[in-house]
Design a protein around this motif. Structure first.
Motif, short mmCIF file in Angstrom:
data_model
loop_
_atom_site.label_atom_id
_atom_site.label_comp_id
_atom_site.label_asym_id
_atom_site.label_seq_id
_atom_site.Cartn_x
_atom_site.Cartn_y
_atom_site.Cartn_z
N ILE A 291 -5.01 -3.84 1.51
CA ILE A 291 -4.66 -5.02 0.73
C ILE A 291 -5.93 -5.64 0.17
O ILE A 291 -6.83 -6.01 0.93
CB ILE A 291 -3.91 -6.09 1.57
CG1 ILE A 291 -2.77 -5.48 2.37
CG2 ILE A 291 -3.39 -7.20 0.66
CD1 ILE A 291 -2.06 -6.47 3.28
N GLY A 292 -6.02 -5.74 -1.13
CA GLY A 292 -7.17 -6.39 -1.74
C GLY A 292 -7.23 -7.86 -1.36
O GLY A 292 -6.20 -8.53 -1.22
N ALA A 293 -8.44 -8.36 -1.20
CA ALA A 293 -8.62 -9.74 -0.75
C ALA A 293 -8.09 -10.76 -1.75
O ALA A 293 -7.77 -11.89 -1.38
CB ALA A 293 -10.10 -10.02 -0.47
N GLY A 294 -7.97 -10.36 -3.03
CA GLY A 294 -7.45 -11.28 -4.03
C GLY A 294 -5.95 -11.19 -4.23
O GLY A 294 -5.39 -11.90 -5.08
N VAL B 183 -0.60 1.95 0.46
CA VAL B 183 -0.88 2.73 1.66
C VAL B 183 -1.66 3.97 1.24
O VAL B 183 -1.26 4.69 0.33
CB VAL B 183 0.41 3.13 2.38
CG1 VAL B 183 0.10 4.02 3.58
CG2 VAL B 183 1.18 1.89 2.83
N ALA B 184 -2.79 4.18 1.88
CA ALA B 184 -3.64 5.33 1.57
C ALA B 184 -4.39 5.76 2.82
O ALA B 184 -4.87 4.92 3.58
CB ALA B 184 -4.64 4.98 0.46
N PRO C 122 -4.46 0.01 10.21
CA PRO C 122 -4.00 1.37 10.50
C PRO C 122 -2.49 1.42 10.67
O PRO C 122 -1.89 0.56 11.32
CB PRO C 122 -4.70 1.69 11.84
CG PRO C 122 -5.82 0.72 11.95
CD PRO C 122 -5.37 -0.52 11.24
N ALA C 123 -1.87 2.42 10.05
CA ALA C 123 -0.44 2.64 10.27
C ALA C 123 -0.25 3.18 11.68
O ALA C 123 -1.01 4.03 12.15
CB ALA C 123 0.10 3.63 9.24
N SER C 124 0.76 2.67 12.38
CA SER C 124 0.99 3.09 13.75
C SER C 124 2.42 2.78 14.14
O SER C 124 3.08 1.93 13.54
CB SER C 124 0.03 2.38 14.71
OG SER C 124 0.28 0.98 14.71
N ALA D 277 6.13 -1.44 1.67
CA ALA D 277 5.43 -0.78 2.78
C ALA D 277 5.07 -1.78 3.88
O ALA D 277 5.09 -1.43 5.07
CB ALA D 277 4.16 -0.10 2.26
N VAL D 278 4.74 -3.00 3.51
CA VAL D 278 4.42 -4.02 4.51
C VAL D 278 5.68 -4.39 5.29
O VAL D 278 5.67 -4.46 6.52
CB VAL D 278 3.80 -5.27 3.84
CG1 VAL D 278 3.45 -6.31 4.90
CG2 VAL D 278 2.56 -4.89 3.04
N VAL D 279 6.76 -4.63 4.57
CA VAL D 279 8.02 -5.01 5.22
C VAL D 279 8.51 -3.91 6.15
O VAL D 279 8.97 -4.17 7.27
CB VAL D 279 9.09 -5.34 4.15
CG1 VAL D 279 10.44 -5.59 4.80
CG2 VAL D 279 8.66 -6.54 3.33
N ARG D 280 8.40 -2.65 5.72
CA ARG D 280 8.93 -1.53 6.49
C ARG D 280 8.04 -1.15 7.67
O ARG D 280 8.53 -0.97 8.79
CB ARG D 280 9.10 -0.32 5.57
CG ARG D 280 9.68 0.91 6.25
CD ARG D 280 9.68 2.11 5.32
NE ARG D 280 8.33 2.53 4.97
CZ ARG D 280 7.84 2.52 3.72
NH1 ARG D 280 8.58 2.08 2.72
NH2 ARG D 280 6.60 2.94 3.49
#
Length: 331
Positions: free
Chosen positions: A70-73, A63-64, A220-222, A84-87
């Motif tokens: 998320i890198g495509a690879g 997260v930045a 975007p974080a929201s 961070a994704v789960v939360r």
């Protein structure tokens, strides 16, 4: 499988140079979970594959600047398990966990997942079935044929193949973008502009230009992404593509009224499908079973079922409703 050359660049710049030189004759190889299958059945016949799955520039997650990057690879399994994704993006995490098998999630990449091609049996069966995706201008065997798994939204007179992915459905709900690089430099696309509806050119499935690579996805974080869920209905609980899926998110006020809502559909459309009218129908009201069911019906307006897939109209509506109500139950 036809003979092909193999290139293994050491960094992203080398990969882009190789893809530029090869043009439409070369294909990028990431996890290989889709490309190899298509090469085996003769749908993809590249002169060379360019192996990008070890490039460090493409393998990152974090997260930045107020957004998930998320890198495509990045492997699907790694992204799905990231704290961070789960939360903060549960619908994204759930869409990844519910895709394919653990073995495939350990191999498949984020970029490759977004660009996977349809599972239409006519597309993959080859002769004697006509398919405008595989052989432009040959016709569409699904139209008037066995279309039980095909799309009821976004189809055309030339193609009704369903977009098979889950991740893109979650991403389109929350205004994600993809960064790409290619011969003309770098650019950014809303995820909503990445996939092309079939129209009269169903063989053109995305808007990437020859030699371009997706390098990363940004979400975007929201608050609405944080209060989200992904529901997938499929013939069996694991290792199956969606008959219908919904990514939803809501933000509610102190009185329980919905202030913001996101709804996107998968499994029922030719592209990841954002249901903006259904979102508007929910806003300003409490999240109730009746309201959720109404929103589901609105989400499926304009559906054009064929011979065997009319059930998807009701299934899609109920999937949206159940996904929304799962958020009401969590509160």
């Amino acid at each position: 499988m036809r003979p092909f050359a193999y290139h293994r660049p050491e960094n992203l710049a080398q990969a882009l140079d190789t893809l530029r030189d090869g043009g439409s004759r070369f294909r990028a190889l990431a996890g290989g979970t889709t490309l190899y299958d298509l090469m085996k059945i003769g749908v993809e016949t590249p002169a060379a594959v360019v192996d990008i799955h070890r490039l460090p520039e493409l393998d990152h997650i974090g997260v930045a600047g107020g957004e998930l990057v998320i890198g495509a690879g990045t492997r699907m399994a790694r992204a799905a398990a990231h704290p961070a994704v789960v939360r903060d993006f549960p619908a994204v995490a759930q869409s990844l966990w519910r895709a394919a098998s653990q073995q495939l999630r350990n191999m498949a990449t984020i970029g490759g997942n977004l660009l996977q091609r349809t599972r239409c049996t006519y597309f993959r069966a080859g002769a004697p079935f006509p398919c405008n995706k595989r052989d432009p201008g040959s016709g569409c065997a699904a139209l008037g044929g066995r279309d039980g798994g095909h799309a009821v939204l976004g189809g055309s007179e030339d193609c009704i193949a369903t977009y098979p992915g889950d991740l893109a459905v979650a991403l389109i709900a929350f205004d994600a973008v993809v960064d790409v690089e290619g011969p003309a430099g770098a650019r950014t696309l809303p995820i909503a502009d990445l996939h092309r509806p079939p129209g009269d050119t169903p063989h053109l499935e995305h808007t990437l230009r020859p030699g371009e690579l997706i390098t990363r996805v940004r979400v975007p974080a929201s608050a609405v992404a944080r209060e989200s869920a992904f529901l997938k209905v499929r013939p069996r609980e694991s290792y199956a593509f969606a008959l219908a899926a919904a990514a939803v998110g809501v933000v509610r006020g102190a009185g329980g009224e919905v202030r913001e809502c996101r709804i996107a559909l998968g499994g029922v459309a030719t592209v990841p499908w954002r249901a903006a009218e259904a979102e508007r129908a929910v806003i300003g009201r409490p999240l109730t079973a009746a309201g959720a069911r109404e929103a589901g019906g609105i989400a499926m307006l304009g559906a054009r079922p064929g011979r065997d897939n009319a059930y998807k109209v009701e299934l899609g509506a109920r999937t949206v409703a159940d996904a929304l109500m799962s958020l009401a139950e969590d509160r």
